[in-house]
Design a protein around this motif. Sequence first.
Motif, short mmCIF file in Angstrom:
data_model
loop_
_atom_site.label_atom_id
_atom_site.label_comp_id
_atom_site.label_asym_id
_atom_site.label_seq_id
_atom_site.Cartn_x
_atom_site.Cartn_y
_atom_site.Cartn_z
N LEU A 43 -5.74 -6.08 -8.86
CA LEU A 43 -6.03 -5.08 -7.83
C LEU A 43 -4.77 -4.31 -7.45
N ALA A 44 -3.68 -5.04 -7.27
CA ALA A 44 -2.42 -4.39 -6.91
C ALA A 44 -1.94 -3.46 -8.02
N ASP A 45 -2.07 -3.89 -9.26
CA ASP A 45 -1.67 -3.04 -10.38
C ASP A 45 -2.50 -1.76 -10.43
N MET A 46 -3.78 -1.88 -10.11
CA MET A 46 -4.68 -0.74 -10.17
C MET A 46 -4.47 0.24 -9.01
N THR A 47 -4.04 -0.28 -7.85
CA THR A 47 -4.02 0.53 -6.63
C THR A 47 -2.65 0.66 -5.97
N GLN A 48 -1.67 -0.12 -6.41
CA GLN A 48 -0.36 -0.20 -5.77
C GLN A 48 -0.44 -0.81 -4.37
N ALA A 49 -1.53 -1.50 -4.06
CA ALA A 49 -1.70 -2.15 -2.76
C ALA A 49 -0.75 -3.34 -2.63
N PRO A 50 -0.20 -3.56 -1.44
CA PRO A 50 0.58 -4.77 -1.22
C PRO A 50 -0.35 -5.99 -1.23
N VAL A 51 0.21 -7.13 -1.63
CA VAL A 51 -0.53 -8.38 -1.68
C VAL A 51 0.18 -9.41 -0.81
N VAL A 52 -0.56 -10.03 0.09
CA VAL A 52 -0.06 -11.17 0.85
C VAL A 52 -0.66 -12.41 0.21
N HIS A 53 0.21 -13.36 -0.13
CA HIS A 53 -0.22 -14.62 -0.75
C HIS A 53 -0.27 -15.70 0.32
N MET A 54 -1.44 -16.30 0.49
CA MET A 54 -1.60 -17.34 1.50
C MET A 54 -0.65 -18.51 1.27
N ASP A 55 -0.21 -18.73 0.01
CA ASP A 55 0.76 -19.80 -0.25
C ASP A 55 2.02 -19.64 0.59
N GLU A 56 2.30 -18.42 1.03
CA GLU A 56 3.49 -18.19 1.84
C GLU A 56 3.27 -18.48 3.33
N VAL A 57 2.02 -18.69 3.75
CA VAL A 57 1.77 -18.89 5.18
C VAL A 57 1.27 -20.28 5.53
N TYR A 58 0.90 -21.09 4.53
CA TYR A 58 0.51 -22.47 4.83
C TYR A 58 1.73 -23.24 5.31
N ALA A 59 1.53 -24.11 6.27
CA ALA A 59 2.62 -24.96 6.76
C ALA A 59 2.65 -26.25 5.93
#
Length: 179
Positions: A43-59
């Motif tokens: 999706l990001a490649d197709m649209t240049q949209a930023p991606v937030v990865h939940m792996d970065e927000v789990y404690a």
Amino acid sequence: MTDSPTADLLMIAMSRPATLGPGRLICVDGPAGSGKTTLANALADMTQAPVVHMDEVYAGWDGLADGIAQLETILLPLVEGAPGSYRRYDWHAHEFAETVLVPPSPLLVIEGVGSGAAGYDGLRTALAWVDAPEAERRRRGIDRDGDTFAPHWDAWAAAESEHFARDRTEARADVVVMT
């Protein structure tokens, strides 16, 4: 619909009104190792949209609920046209690190277990559910994260299964992808 889940998801999102101020939100959810990141990156490649990865927000390995709670600090400011933010979890230090800003954009993609949490349905424009057979998901997860994930797999799988059953995530999805 097309033969491309990426195109289908984007078509659905763009056919609906914006949900984050002037922006739209696509969430890509499903169990660990199912292929969520691959779809989000497409999706990001197709649209240049930023991606937030939940792996970065789990404690950490027990942090699914804390990660889902951080969606509020990401999404609610975006509704008002302001940057959202989250604290990035440092998996090696076992603690939260810097704050990451998420600027307003025409399209935001959030991927990871819990990204499709029912509590944020009103802010989400489209939801994808990505899944694969359990043995394949486990193999992918261990291949990706190595031996650090192996001892946590069963507990994580139980936590995500409980979350998905409670939120009925797959049943609420606009697009279901089996990888």
